[in-house]
Each structure stands twice: as C-alpha cells, then as structure tokens.
Design a protein around this motif. Structure first.
Motif, short mmCIF file in Angstrom:
data_model
loop_
_atom_site.label_atom_id
_atom_site.label_comp_id
_atom_site.label_asym_id
_atom_site.label_seq_id
_atom_site.Cartn_x
_atom_site.Cartn_y
_atom_site.Cartn_z
N MET A 29 -4.17 7.93 6.92
CA MET A 29 -5.50 7.73 6.85
C MET A 29 -6.16 6.95 5.69
O MET A 29 -6.81 5.78 5.60
CB MET A 29 -6.28 8.82 6.57
N ALA A 30 -5.42 7.23 4.42
CA ALA A 30 -5.68 6.40 3.29
C ALA A 30 -5.16 5.06 3.20
O ALA A 30 -5.84 4.13 2.96
CB ALA A 30 -4.92 7.13 1.97
N ARG A 31 -3.78 4.95 3.89
CA ARG A 31 -3.34 3.38 3.89
C ARG A 31 -4.36 2.86 5.07
O ARG A 31 -4.46 1.54 4.70
CB ARG A 31 -1.99 3.69 4.52
N VAL A 90 0.78 -1.27 -0.05
CA VAL A 90 0.12 -0.07 0.16
C VAL A 90 0.93 1.10 0.09
O VAL A 90 1.53 1.47 1.10
CB VAL A 90 -0.84 0.12 1.35
N CYS A 91 0.80 1.94 -1.21
CA CYS A 91 1.72 3.01 -1.35
C CYS A 91 1.16 4.43 -1.21
O CYS A 91 0.39 4.73 -2.45
CB CYS A 91 2.59 2.83 -2.58
N ILE A 106 1.60 -6.92 -5.81
CA ILE A 106 0.42 -6.22 -5.91
C ILE A 106 0.57 -5.01 -5.36
O ILE A 106 1.19 -4.90 -4.00
CB ILE A 106 -0.88 -6.92 -5.33
N VAL A 107 0.29 -3.72 -6.03
CA VAL A 107 0.62 -2.67 -5.32
C VAL A 107 -0.67 -1.78 -5.57
O VAL A 107 -1.22 -1.56 -6.64
CB VAL A 107 1.97 -1.71 -6.40
N LEU A 108 -1.17 -1.08 -4.35
CA LEU A 108 -2.13 -0.12 -4.26
C LEU A 108 -1.36 1.23 -4.34
O LEU A 108 -0.85 1.47 -3.20
CB LEU A 108 -3.10 -0.51 -3.01
N LEU A 109 -1.57 1.93 -5.43
CA LEU A 109 -0.77 2.96 -5.60
C LEU A 109 -1.62 4.22 -5.60
O LEU A 109 -2.36 4.59 -6.39
CB LEU A 109 0.04 2.94 -6.73
N ASP A 110 -1.14 5.21 -4.83
CA ASP A 110 -1.64 6.68 -5.06
C ASP A 110 -1.00 7.52 -5.97
O ASP A 110 0.00 7.17 -6.31
CB ASP A 110 -1.52 7.41 -3.45
N ARG A 159 10.36 5.07 -1.56
CA ARG A 159 10.08 4.17 -0.75
C ARG A 159 9.43 2.88 -1.11
O ARG A 159 9.72 1.80 -1.02
CB ARG A 159 9.68 4.50 0.67
N GLY A 160 8.31 3.19 -1.91
CA GLY A 160 7.58 2.15 -2.52
C GLY A 160 8.33 1.40 -3.58
O GLY A 160 8.13 0.11 -3.60
N LEU A 161 8.97 2.13 -4.37
CA LEU A 161 9.90 1.39 -5.36
C LEU A 161 11.00 0.67 -4.84
O LEU A 161 11.29 -0.50 -5.31
CB LEU A 161 10.75 2.50 -6.35
N GLU A 162 11.65 0.99 -3.76
CA GLU A 162 12.53 0.13 -3.04
C GLU A 162 11.76 -1.29 -2.57
O GLU A 162 12.46 -2.27 -2.69
CB GLU A 162 12.96 1.02 -1.77
N LEU A 163 10.61 -1.22 -2.14
CA LEU A 163 10.17 -2.25 -1.32
C LEU A 163 9.55 -3.29 -2.79
O LEU A 163 9.58 -4.53 -2.76
CB LEU A 163 8.76 -2.01 -0.62
N ILE A 164 9.13 -2.58 -3.85
CA ILE A 164 8.98 -3.41 -4.85
C ILE A 164 9.77 -4.00 -5.43
O ILE A 164 10.12 -5.33 -5.85
CB ILE A 164 8.27 -2.45 -5.96
#
Length: 352
Positions: free
Chosen positions: A28-30, A22-23, A65-69, A53-58
């Motif tokens: 609140m959104a997460r 969850v990126c 699966i990525v839920l991306l803002d 940080r999201g890219l690092e974790l990917i």
C-alpha cells in the motif's frame, strides 16, 4: 557528503531517466508513493519489499534516488542508511516513515538522509524534496499516464497494516516525548483470529511473565472493538521511574490507566483520521493485575471470539521495558473496515 550531481537538465527519454527506488515493506505504501510522484518526471522506478533487497538494487544502480521506509523486516531503514554511507553508494535518500519521533528524524538525517517526510506522504512535499535535490521536471507529455504495471496489488490485510503502522508511529511519538526515551517500533501484525489463536499470540508475546492489562472499548462509523494494552509487571516500576513517580499499590492502577490513555488514544486517533471516521472511546477498565495470559484469556474469552487483531509491540531503547497493544475489532466490523479501505484506494486512484 555533498549532494550527488545527478540532476542537471534532462529530457524525458528512457535512456536519460533517473533510477528511483521505492523501498517499503508495505505494498500500500509503495503504491501511494508511486502515485504521489510528479507526473511526467524522467524516472525509472524500481521497488523493494525490505532493506536487504533495497541495498541490492542500489548496488546495481537502480536507486540513485531512494524513497526509504524506516520500519521494515530483515533490515530497517536506519541500517540501510548506515550501509549506504559505509559503502559510499551513490544514492540520495528521502526517508518517508510513520515513525515520526524527533529522535528518528535526527538519526535518519545524521546517517545521510536528505529529507524526512511523514506518512502518508503529501505529493507537494514529495515534489519539493525532489526539487531540493536539484531534480528538474521534464516537459509534460500530453495524455501521458502513470504506468499501471508498476503499481502493486494491495490486499486488505496489507492496507490495514500500513494504516496501523502510521497510527502506531503517532502514538510512539507522543509516548516518547512523555517518557523522554526513543521507542523502537515493530512491523504491526494484522490477522483474523479465533479466541484460541488470540491466546497463543498473546502467550508468544508475553511468555510466562505476570502481566497487568487495560481494556478500552471504542465505537463509531459502524466499527467497534476493544483496545487491550498489556504490561509486564516487572516493567511498571521502571516506567514509574522514567516519570519520576512513586509506585505503590494505589498508584499502580493509576499509572497503567494514564499510559493506556496516551497510547490507545493516540493510536486510535491516527486510525480514525486515516479512515475518515470518528471513534469514541469508552472508559478504560483494568482487566487483570499480576495475572498470566492464560488467566486473562479465561476471564475474558466470552468477549473475544473471532476478531480482527492488530498487534503492536513497543520497546523502550536502553531499557528492559516493552508492552503490547492489541486492537481487537469485532467480526461485524471487518466488512465496514474493508469498505473504508476500498474507498481510500478509490480516492487515491482517481486523484487529479
């Protein structure tokens, strides 16, 4: 690129769980997204507060699966999608965003997003998007509950920033259709400010440019405030050009009032809907034309003492046009807003 074949029939064992990221910069959104995920599905959830940080974790395998803002600091969602594509990372992306412009949806899907869902996310739509990826639910485990340690804590400021983000996106979608342009959206700023701090905030946003400002009061549900829309004078003629309108001394105020009605009305309507209240708008007032921020504040200082300020800076892509919307809630409104936000969380925390 064809869908990644990750989702054959699986059990709910820890080793077999699918890593889901969850990126989103909003806690609140997460929290909402984690709570909206189908119960008992074999997922191993990670979180990222920004795109980098999201890219690092990917890259580490924590985001199959990525839920991306889309609207995030450091690196926005469009940039994350482009990097996933360029590096060939094994990630299926579902964009979940408050930016609901048709051009934003088109760009996200062109960059590889498998689905685009609007904030606040609907749990059934999210489940449908996961099923469309080929994922199948595990057998239900009686008495299983969501892991509470995964849920981030949410401050009032962060919660209200996320509500403002969603409302901002709705206003941008309407404005973009009217002007036939793509609106670049920021992360909203939410702060409790004194008049002097408000002056500095506005000065930082507008610099030394001469500006025109429209103010529109609103009230309802124990909440009151004023929406302040500020334009650079240099941008007004360009906006008129986008509308194919002739601009003269008489049409200048009319154009400002029309734009204020679109932007302020849509933004406050989005907030009202989320908070479950009805805000009534007063008549828009032209506070100042061709003046500096210092002059604007000096003329209106008695109106703005301590205020909860939401600052949103809109920019039109491929045009040197931007303007600022400030939602200024009275000090007395803060407690009521906190109550509404807490009620919203309570409903979410006890959903069936």
């Amino acid at each position: 690129m064809p869908p990644i074949n990750l989702f054959r029939k699986r059990t709910a064992s820890v080793d077999d769980a699918i890593p889901l990221l969850v990126c989103d910069d909003s806690s609140m959104a997460r929290k909402q997204l984690i709570r909206s995920l189908p119960a008992n599905w074999p997922l191993r959830i990670s979180q990222a507060e920004d795109g980098r940080r999201g890219l690092e974790l990917i890259r580490q395998g924590q985001g199959r699966i990525v839920l991306l803002d889309l609207t995030m600091p450091e690196m926005n969602g469009f940039d994350v999608l482009a990097q996933i594509r360029d590096e060939g990372l094994p990630a299926e992306v579902i964009v979940i965003s408050g930016d609901v412009q048709q051009e934003a949806i088109r760009r996200a899907k062109e960059l590889g997003a498998r689905a685009f869902l609007r904030k606040p996310v609907d749990a059934a739509e999210l489940a449908g998007a996961l099923l469309a990826l080929g994922m199948e639910p595990a057998a239900a485990r009686p008495g299983a509950q969501e892991p509470q340690h995964l849920l981030p804590s949410v401050s009032f400021r962060d919660a209200f920033r996320e509500l403002s983000n969603i409302a901002m996106g709705r206003a941008a979608e309407l404005l973009g259709r009217v002007l036939k342009v793509f609106i670049r959206l920021p992360v909203p700023n939410v702060n409790l400010l004194e008049a002097a701090e408000l002056q500095m905030t506005l000065a930082d946003a507008q610099g030394n440019h001469r500006v025109s400002a429209i103010c529109q009061g609103y009230i309802g549900g124990g909440i009151a405030g004023e929406a302040l829309l500020i334009f650079h004078d240099s941008a007004i003629a360009d906006v008129a050009g986008l509308l194919d309108s002739e601009l003269d001394s008489s049409s200048h105020p009319e154009l400002l009032l029309d734009l204020a009605a679109i932007i302020t009305g849509a933004c406050l309507s989005g907030l009202s809907e989320q908070l479950g209240i009805q805000l009534s708008l007063g008549h828009p007032l032209l506070l100042g034309q061709h003046c500096t921020i210092d002059e604007l504040i000096r003329l209106n200082r008695p109106r703005w003492q301590q205020t909860l300020a939401v600052e949103i800076s809109y920019a039109l892509e491929d045009h040197d046009i931007h303007f600022d919307l400030m939602l200024l809630f009275t000090e007395d409104s803060v407690a009521r807003l906190q109550q509404r936000v807490e009620m919203l969380h309570d409903l979410q925390d006890h959903r069936p």
